[in-house]
Enzyme design. Structure first.
Site, PDB file in Angstrom:
ATOM      1  N   ALA A  75      -4.242  -2.637  -3.249  1.00 33.26           N
ATOM      2  CA  ALA A  75      -3.465  -2.606  -4.486  1.00 33.26           C
ATOM      3  C   ALA A  75      -3.149  -1.174  -4.920  1.00 33.26           C
ATOM      4  CB  ALA A  75      -4.220  -3.343  -5.594  1.00 33.26           C
ATOM      5  N   THR A  76      -4.086  -0.265  -4.727  1.00 33.90           N
ATOM      6  CA  THR A  76      -3.856   1.131  -5.143  1.00 33.90           C
ATOM      7  C   THR A  76      -2.610   1.694  -4.463  1.00 33.90           C
ATOM      8  OG1 THR A  76      -6.224   1.458  -5.478  1.00 33.90           O
ATOM      9  CG2 THR A  76      -4.876   3.441  -5.223  1.00 33.90           C
ATOM     10  N   ASN A 155      -9.373  -6.286 -15.108  1.00 33.41           N
ATOM     11  CA  ASN A 155     -10.531  -6.330 -14.215  1.00 33.41           C
ATOM     12  C   ASN A 155     -11.867  -6.240 -14.951  1.00 33.41           C
ATOM     13  OD1 ASN A 155      -9.029  -3.732 -14.412  1.00 33.41           O
ATOM     14  ND2 ASN A 155     -10.905  -2.896 -13.525  1.00 33.41           N
ATOM     15  N   SER A 203      -4.495  -7.547  -3.755  1.00 34.24           N
ATOM     16  CA  SER A 203      -5.447  -6.892  -2.856  1.00 34.24           C
ATOM     17  C   SER A 203      -6.326  -7.914  -2.143  1.00 34.24           C
ATOM     18  CB  SER A 203      -6.327  -5.942  -3.664  1.00 34.24           C
ATOM     19  OG  SER A 203      -7.317  -5.375  -2.836  1.00 34.24           O
ATOM     20  N   GLY A 204      -6.499  -7.723  -0.830  1.00 35.42           N
ATOM     21  CA  GLY A 204      -7.293  -8.649  -0.027  1.00 35.42           C
ATOM     22  C   GLY A 204      -8.739  -8.758  -0.467  1.00 35.42           C
ATOM     23  N   HIS A 205      -9.367  -7.611  -0.737  1.00 36.43           N
ATOM     24  CA  HIS A 205     -10.817  -7.664  -0.957  1.00 36.43           C
ATOM     25  C   HIS A 205     -11.216  -8.169  -2.332  1.00 36.43           C
ATOM     26  CE1 HIS A 205     -11.857  -3.976  -3.387  1.00 36.43           C
ATOM     27  NE2 HIS A 205     -10.648  -3.614  -2.988  1.00 36.43           N
ATOM     28  N   THR A 241       1.350   1.590  12.377  1.00 38.80           N
ATOM     29  CA  THR A 241       1.037   0.339  13.062  1.00 38.80           C
ATOM     30  C   THR A 241       0.314  -0.600  12.114  1.00 38.80           C
ATOM     31  OG1 THR A 241       0.839   1.594  15.091  1.00 38.80           O
ATOM     32  CG2 THR A 241      -0.118  -0.618  15.091  1.00 38.80           C
ATOM     33  N   CYS A 326     -17.614   7.315 -13.554  1.00 33.05           N
ATOM     34  CA  CYS A 326     -18.305   8.590 -13.456  1.00 33.05           C
ATOM     35  C   CYS A 326     -17.360   9.604 -12.825  1.00 33.05           C
ATOM     36  CB  CYS A 326     -19.550   8.410 -12.602  1.00 33.05           C
ATOM     37  SG  CYS A 326     -20.637   9.814 -12.654  1.00 33.05           S
TER      38      CYS A 326
HETATM   39  C1  LIG Z   1      -9.471  -3.517  -7.517  1.00 33.12           C
HETATM   40  C2  LIG Z   1      -8.279  -3.313  -8.353  1.00 33.12           C
HETATM   41  C3  LIG Z   1      -7.276  -2.411  -7.968  1.00 33.12           C
HETATM   42  C4  LIG Z   1      -7.386  -1.564  -6.726  1.00 33.12           C
HETATM   43  O1  LIG Z   1      -7.322  -2.364  -5.581  1.00 33.12           O
HETATM   44  P1  LIG Z   1      -7.609  -1.762  -4.118  1.00 33.12           P
HETATM   45  O2  LIG Z   1      -7.085  -2.798  -3.204  1.00 33.12           O
HETATM   46  O3  LIG Z   1      -9.079  -1.585  -4.038  1.00 33.12           O
HETATM   47  O4  LIG Z   1      -6.866  -0.481  -4.013  1.00 33.12           O
HETATM   48  C5  LIG Z   1      -6.176  -2.297  -8.785  1.00 33.12           C
HETATM   49  N1  LIG Z   1      -6.055  -3.034  -9.911  1.00 33.12           N
HETATM   50  C6  LIG Z   1      -6.988  -3.907 -10.303  1.00 33.12           C
HETATM   51  C7  LIG Z   1      -6.781  -4.707 -11.543  1.00 33.12           C
HETATM   52  C8  LIG Z   1      -8.134  -4.075  -9.547  1.00 33.12           C
HETATM   53  O5  LIG Z   1      -9.068  -4.940  -9.955  1.00 33.12           O
END
Ligand SMILES: *Cc1c(COP(=O)(O)O)cnc(C)c1O
Length: 382
Positions: A75-76, A155, A203-205, A241, A326
């Protein structure tokens, strides 16, 4: 699976474990199906078909068109690509963007960077429940506004912005609308068609796929500039790739969420409510965020008078998060909570519990017990 060493994992908003079915789907692409999607021989064409399938799956999942999905590292990256790209393409139309004080750092820090480049950013405030004021939004949109960016689900608090109403206000003004849907896609229905969104990231994770994969949805009428120069992958937006195994994992995660999301939600919300009810029995506790417009898996609780960091340090069996970031050894209170009007002390006393589909009854009961013991034994400074 996430009770490693008997620790209850209640930090799904930070990252989720990989669903074993997602991993199984990925493994062949780390072994025998190792081809490069760009190769024209058999190995490549097989991979290309797989990528096309996933792109279609991901698109269908958010009701977008297949050619509107750009795979990114997360997502970043999608946020950087979108905000910087729109700034770049539309600078002749204007240099003003609107966002919200409670956005993820990926949005806020990209906006800060754009301010350094001469762009003007308006940061909308939120009420004590974390919601923006639609009149303030309307007033903030000027002739030179090129983009409004409001996250879907927060989040830290789980607060759900009224994204449909927001999008329609923005659209009426003829301005593009972007939403960070990282915490909503995979948890609740996100329907691009009915919502009227121009750009969206996921975002996948955060949805049981691996780290290092995500996607940007870009409405097909928008032409973003090349973000990563090279061989021309991803509609020439992002060369390099493709991360085939992770893309396959993301596709599997979308497929699973499509059929299981609703049932997961029903189970998880019961656990969340039980956890919250029990923890609110501890004196001087309260919930941060809107009780109605809130996603089912999050509870952000202020334990007034306690230091959340000290509490986390004492939690032997529970993994939760505090909102504070932090930066260069200076601990700052959560910008989300202070934006909602919490004092620095109350922000430092708040913990985020975020549950997921592998959360068990044992996780909840164990966490309540552990935290109750800690609050009874800990030194109270207030
Ligand atoms: C985790 C998160 C991101 C960043 O996602 P990544 O895939 O880790 O870069 C951005 N926005 C929100 C709201 C998130 O919870």
């Amino acid at each position: 699976m996430n009770s490693a060493n008997n620790i209850s994992y209640l930090d799904y908003n930070a990252t989720t474990p990989i669903d074993p079915r997602v991993l199984d789907a990925m493994l062949p692409f780390l072994k025998e199906n190792f081809g490069n999607a760009n190769s024209t021989h058999h190995f490549g064409s097989k991979i290309k078909k797989q990528i096309d399938d996933v792109r279609e799956k991901a698109a269908r999942f958010i009701k977008a068109d297949t050619n509107e999905i750009i795979f990114t590292s997360g997502a970043t990256e999608a946020i950087n690509m979108a905000l910087k790209g729109i700034a770049d393409v539309y600078h002749t139309k204007g240099n003003h963007m609107v966002t919200v004080s409670t956005e993820h750092k990926a949005v806020l820090d990209t906006c800060k960077y754009l301010e350094g480049k001469g762009y003007e950013i308006t940061y909308l405030s939120v009420d004590k429940y974390g919601l923006i004021d639609l009149n303030e939004l309307e007033d903030a949109i000027q002739k030179n506004t090129i983009l409004v960016c409001v996250m879907h689900v927060n989040n830290e608090t789980g607060v759900i912005q009224l994204i449909g109403e927001i999008a329609s206000i923005v659209r009426k003004k003829g301005v593009l609308f972007m939403t960070d849907a990282t915490q909503s896609v995979g948890k609740i229905n996100v329907d691009m068609e009915s919502l009227g969104i121009d750009l969206l990231c996921l975002s996948g994770h955060k949805m049981y796929a691996p780290k290092g994969i995500g996607a940007l949805y870009v409405r097909k009428s928008i032409n973003l500039p090349t973000y990563m120069h090279g061989g021309g992958n991803e509609k020439n937006l992002r060369s390099g790739t493709l991360n085939v195994p992770a893309i396959v994992g993301l596709g599997k995660a979308c497929e699973i969420a499509t059929s299981e999301m609703k049932n997961d939600a029903e189970r998880v919300v019961r656990f969340r409510d039980e956890l919250e009810t029990e923890l609110l029995k501890i004196p001087k506790t309260f919930v941060n965020g809107n009780p109605e417009n809130r996603i089912y898996n999050v509870s952000n609780i202020c334990f007034k008078g306690f230091d959340a960091n000290v509490m986390i340090g004492r939690m032997k069996n529970v993994a939760v998060s505090n909102g504070s970031a932090c930066t260069s050894a200076v601990i700052e209170p959560s910008h989300v909570l202070t934006s909602m009007g919490l004092s620095r002390d109350d922000a430092f006393s708040s913990l985020r519990f975020s549950l997921g589909k592998y959360t068990t009854d044992k996780d909840i009961k164990g966490s309540v017990k552990n935290i109750s013991e800690i609050t009874q034994s800990i030194y109270r400074y207030a």
